[in-house]
Write a protein that holds these residues in place. Structure first.
Motif, PDB file in Angstrom:
ATOM      1  N   PHE A 105       0.793  -1.182   0.184  1.00 58.23           N
ATOM      2  CA  PHE A 105      -0.112   0.001   0.010  1.00 58.23           C
ATOM      3  C   PHE A 105       0.780   1.182  -0.010  1.00 58.23           C
ATOM      4  N   PHE A 106       2.054   1.185   0.567  1.00 59.39           N
ATOM      5  CA  PHE A 106       3.051   2.317   0.504  1.00 59.39           C
ATOM      6  C   PHE A 106       3.335   2.607  -0.770  1.00 59.39           C
ATOM      7  N   TRP A 107       3.923   1.588  -1.452  1.00 59.67           N
ATOM      8  CA  TRP A 107       4.414   1.735  -2.840  1.00 59.67           C
ATOM      9  C   TRP A 107       3.303   2.048  -3.809  1.00 59.67           C
ATOM     10  N   ASN A 108       2.028   1.461  -3.633  1.00 60.65           N
ATOM     11  CA  ASN A 108       0.843   2.178  -4.400  1.00 60.65           C
ATOM     12  C   ASN A 108       0.905   3.438  -4.256  1.00 60.65           C
ATOM     13  N   ALA A 109       0.847   4.184  -3.015  1.00 61.49           N
ATOM     14  CA  ALA A 109       0.590   5.367  -2.765  1.00 61.49           C
ATOM     15  C   ALA A 109       1.739   6.200  -3.279  1.00 61.49           C
ATOM     16  N   LEU A 110       2.844   5.639  -3.420  1.00 63.82           N
ATOM     17  CA  LEU A 110       4.145   6.337  -3.846  1.00 63.82           C
ATOM     18  C   LEU A 110       3.899   6.660  -5.270  1.00 63.82           C
ATOM     19  N   ARG A 111       3.220   5.336  -6.075  1.00 63.55           N
ATOM     20  CA  ARG A 111       3.299   5.519  -7.428  1.00 63.55           C
ATOM     21  C   ARG A 111       2.084   6.418  -7.906  1.00 63.55           C
ATOM     22  N   ASN A 112       1.023   6.360  -7.073  1.00 64.63           N
ATOM     23  CA  ASN A 112      -0.057   7.313  -7.458  1.00 64.63           C
ATOM     24  C   ASN A 112       0.451   8.798  -7.241  1.00 64.63           C
ATOM     25  N   THR A 113       1.047   8.880  -6.033  1.00 71.78           N
ATOM     26  CA  THR A 113       1.978  10.518  -5.779  1.00 71.78           C
ATOM     27  C   THR A 113       2.582  10.847  -7.329  1.00 71.78           C
ATOM     28  N   PHE A 114       3.561  10.052  -7.530  1.00 77.82           N
ATOM     29  CA  PHE A 114       4.381  10.350  -8.663  1.00 77.82           C
ATOM     30  C   PHE A 114       3.463  10.463  -9.955  1.00 77.82           C
ATOM     31  N   THR A 115       2.519   9.667 -10.076  1.00 74.02           N
ATOM     32  CA  THR A 115       1.555  10.151 -11.316  1.00 74.02           C
ATOM     33  C   THR A 115       0.805  11.022 -11.295  1.00 74.02           C
ATOM     34  N   ILE A 116       0.157  11.580 -10.118  1.00 74.36           N
ATOM     35  CA  ILE A 116      -0.629  12.701 -10.161  1.00 74.36           C
ATOM     36  C   ILE A 116       0.125  13.738 -10.159  1.00 74.36           C
ATOM     37  N   GLY A 117       1.242  13.663  -9.546  1.00 74.83           N
ATOM     38  CA  GLY A 117       2.193  15.010  -9.522  1.00 74.83           C
ATOM     39  C   GLY A 117       2.668  15.389 -11.113  1.00 74.83           C
ATOM     40  N   LEU A 118       2.999  14.077 -11.803  1.00 71.97           N
ATOM     41  CA  LEU A 118       3.536  14.334 -13.150  1.00 71.97           C
ATOM     42  C   LEU A 118       2.332  14.953 -14.020  1.00 71.97           C
ATOM     43  N   GLN A 139      -6.935   9.674 -11.175  1.00 76.33           N
ATOM     44  CA  GLN A 139      -5.859  10.409 -11.233  1.00 76.33           C
ATOM     45  C   GLN A 139      -5.739  11.631 -12.015  1.00 76.33           C
ATOM     46  N   LEU A 140      -6.451  11.340 -13.155  1.00 77.32           N
ATOM     47  CA  LEU A 140      -6.470  12.554 -14.014  1.00 77.32           C
ATOM     48  C   LEU A 140      -7.494  13.541 -13.576  1.00 77.32           C
ATOM     49  N   ALA A 141      -8.556  13.057 -13.143  1.00 74.98           N
ATOM     50  CA  ALA A 141      -9.494  14.058 -12.452  1.00 74.98           C
ATOM     51  C   ALA A 141      -8.770  14.759 -11.175  1.00 74.98           C
ATOM     52  N   VAL A 142      -8.161  14.217 -10.178  1.00 78.23           N
ATOM     53  CA  VAL A 142      -7.559  14.763  -9.231  1.00 78.23           C
ATOM     54  C   VAL A 142      -6.590  15.942  -9.850  1.00 78.23           C
ATOM     55  N   SER A 143      -5.816  15.434 -10.753  1.00 81.71           N
ATOM     56  CA  SER A 143      -4.747  16.343 -11.358  1.00 81.71           C
ATOM     57  C   SER A 143      -5.308  17.434 -11.767  1.00 81.71           C
ATOM     58  N   THR A 144      -6.635  17.382 -12.352  1.00 82.77           N
ATOM     59  CA  THR A 144      -7.310  18.720 -12.924  1.00 82.77           C
ATOM     60  C   THR A 144      -7.614  19.566 -11.749  1.00 82.77           C
ATOM     61  N   ILE A 145      -7.923  19.054 -10.737  1.00 81.80           N
ATOM     62  CA  ILE A 145      -8.214  19.994  -9.652  1.00 81.80           C
ATOM     63  C   ILE A 145      -6.893  20.701  -9.056  1.00 81.80           C
ATOM     64  N   GLY A 186      -8.523   6.556  -0.764  1.00 75.58           N
ATOM     65  CA  GLY A 186      -8.394   7.162  -2.244  1.00 75.58           C
ATOM     66  C   GLY A 186      -9.008   6.026  -3.136  1.00 75.58           C
ATOM     67  N   GLY A 187     -10.171   5.995  -2.972  1.00 74.57           N
ATOM     68  CA  GLY A 187     -10.992   5.038  -3.720  1.00 74.57           C
ATOM     69  C   GLY A 187     -11.231   3.615  -3.295  1.00 74.57           C
ATOM     70  N   SER A 188     -11.991   2.891  -3.988  1.00 79.55           N
ATOM     71  CA  SER A 188     -12.272   1.539  -3.503  1.00 79.55           C
ATOM     72  C   SER A 188     -11.345   0.614  -3.496  1.00 79.55           C
ATOM     73  N   ASP A 189     -10.248   0.945  -4.514  1.00 80.80           N
ATOM     74  CA  ASP A 189      -9.197   0.082  -4.963  1.00 80.80           C
ATOM     75  C   ASP A 189      -7.648   1.094  -4.513  1.00 80.80           C
ATOM     76  N   HIS A 190      -7.637   1.911  -3.865  1.00 76.28           N
ATOM     77  CA  HIS A 190      -6.711   2.598  -3.580  1.00 76.28           C
ATOM     78  C   HIS A 190      -6.231   3.366  -4.778  1.00 76.28           C
ATOM     79  N   GLN A 191      -6.794   3.520  -5.756  1.00 75.95           N
ATOM     80  CA  GLN A 191      -6.321   3.800  -6.997  1.00 75.95           C
ATOM     81  C   GLN A 191      -5.885   5.442  -7.024  1.00 75.95           C
ATOM     82  N   PHE A 192      -6.347   6.210  -6.179  1.00 79.49           N
ATOM     83  CA  PHE A 192      -5.772   7.549  -6.181  1.00 79.49           C
ATOM     84  C   PHE A 192      -5.374   8.109  -4.676  1.00 79.49           C
ATOM     85  N   GLN A 193      -4.955   7.067  -3.848  1.00 78.35           N
ATOM     86  CA  GLN A 193      -4.604   7.424  -2.694  1.00 78.35           C
ATOM     87  C   GLN A 193      -3.013   7.886  -2.601  1.00 78.35           C
ATOM     88  N   THR A 194      -2.780   9.162  -2.235  1.00 74.13           N
ATOM     89  CA  THR A 194      -1.463   9.429  -2.252  1.00 74.13           C
ATOM     90  C   THR A 194      -0.644   9.379  -0.860  1.00 74.13           C
TER      91      THR A 194
END
Length: 331
Positions: free
Chosen positions: A99-112, A191-197, A277-285
């Motif tokens: 879950f930590f590595w998933n949050a790290l990947r999501n943080t990187f993707t949303i940040g980019l 992740q794209l929707a959160v990035s839009t905000i 961060g969603g039902s499957d932690h898909q946008f958990q930072t």
């Protein structure tokens, strides 16, 4: 008048100085005012900056040191005074925590997804506002409006816009022939929707920073480029962008730090589902994962380890950026 009288006469030796000057001690009030003036010159600067250091020590340094100490213990939020020493166990557990590595990947993707378009749009807006336009003051104030808007209010509006069944974004997509998108449950779409905000909130702020830097560029550079036949696009590429390189570097670093600490937008975009961060932690930072561990699962020690891991990641980013900047300056 004799010679001895002339030698002893006060007019012959010039006017007498007051007792307060020279070797005299002066009146007590004058001595106290002089001493107070010297103290004022010496200690006033420290008094003016002291509030910052006091607040920094109370709300910056102490929490940093306390979380560092708590990260080395097993401690629950329900009983923060009961600590069991575990050393680096909280940190080593993160290495095997999916879950930590998933949050790290999501943080990187949303940040980019948020940083690159955000800074590119901000640079373009600043370039347009750098020219003489009617109502330029209005446009500059309008650019700051999203930044001044509450993150809660902005995110709730975007939740309605990205609604699956009745959202305006899906309505616009269906109008041009595309199917509806499940913006909250799909990984990339969420992740794209959160990035839009994030893009909407911070683009104007960065545009004003770029605009201030553009106005500091000497006008002679543009005049020389125009005399050489350079178009406005060529002037932007070869004059504006190189002159703004330090400012662009600064905004890249600050935006990266902000993306690493992203919390409010994904938390509110998830609705009432909490910090998952969603039902499957898909946008958990990383910020959401820290909050989930500390304030939902009540594992204060593990949350402190996540906080320090984020701090170390930011130090690595800052060090890499500084190294990259030094290599560019040395060329």
């Amino acid at each position: 008048m004799t010679d001895e009288t002339a030698v002893l006469s006060p007019s012959a030796v010039g006017p007498q100085r007051p007792a307060a000057e020279g070797g005299g001690r002066g009146r007590p009030g004058q001595v106290w005012r002089s001493r107070r003036y010297r103290w004022d010159l010496r200690f006033s600067p420290y008094a003016f900056v002291a509030p910052f250091f006091l607040f920094f020590a109370a709300f910056g340094l102490f929490p940093l040191l306390y979380t560092g100490w708590a990260a080395l213990h097993q401690v629950e939020l329900t009983d923060p005074d009961s600590m069991t020493w575990v050393g680096l166990r909280n940190f080593t557990r993160l290495w095997d925590d999916e879950f930590f590595w998933n949050a790290l990947r999501n943080t990187f993707t949303i940040g980019l997804l948020s940083t690159v378009p955000q800074l590119a749009i901000a640079l373009g807006l600043a370039h347009l506002l750098n020219y003489k336009l009617r109502g330029s003051a209005f446009f500059r104030v309008a650019l700051l409006t999203p930044y001044a808007t509450s993150v809660a209010a902005a995110t709730l509006v975007f939740v309605l816009l990205f609604g699956r069944d009745y959202g305006m974004v899906n309505w616009a997509l269906s109008a041009v022939g595309f199917g509806a998108v499940d913006w909250q449950n799909d990984t990339f779409a969420s992740q794209l929707a959160v990035s839009t905000i994030v893009i909407w909130r911070w683009t104007g702020y960065n545009a004003l920073i770029y605009l201030a830097a553009m106005q500091a560029v000497p006008g002679e550079l543009y005049e020389s480029a125009a005399l050489d036949g350079a178009s406005r696009w060529q002037q932007f590429r070869h004059v504006t962008v190189p002159s703004l390189r330090p400012t662009i570097f600064f905004t890249c670093v600050v935006s990266t730090i902000g993306a690493t600490q992203l919390f409010g937008e994904p938390l509110l975009f998830n609705g009432g589902s909490g910090a998952t961060g969603g039902s499957d932690h898909q946008f958990q930072t990383l910020g959401l994962y820290l909050y989930e561990q500390g304030w939902v699962n009540l594992h204060l020690g593990r949350a402190s380890a996540i906080a320090w891991a984020m701090f170390l990641i930011l130090l690595l980013i800052a060090g890499a950026a500084r190294l990259l900047r030094g290599r560019k300056d040395s060329r």
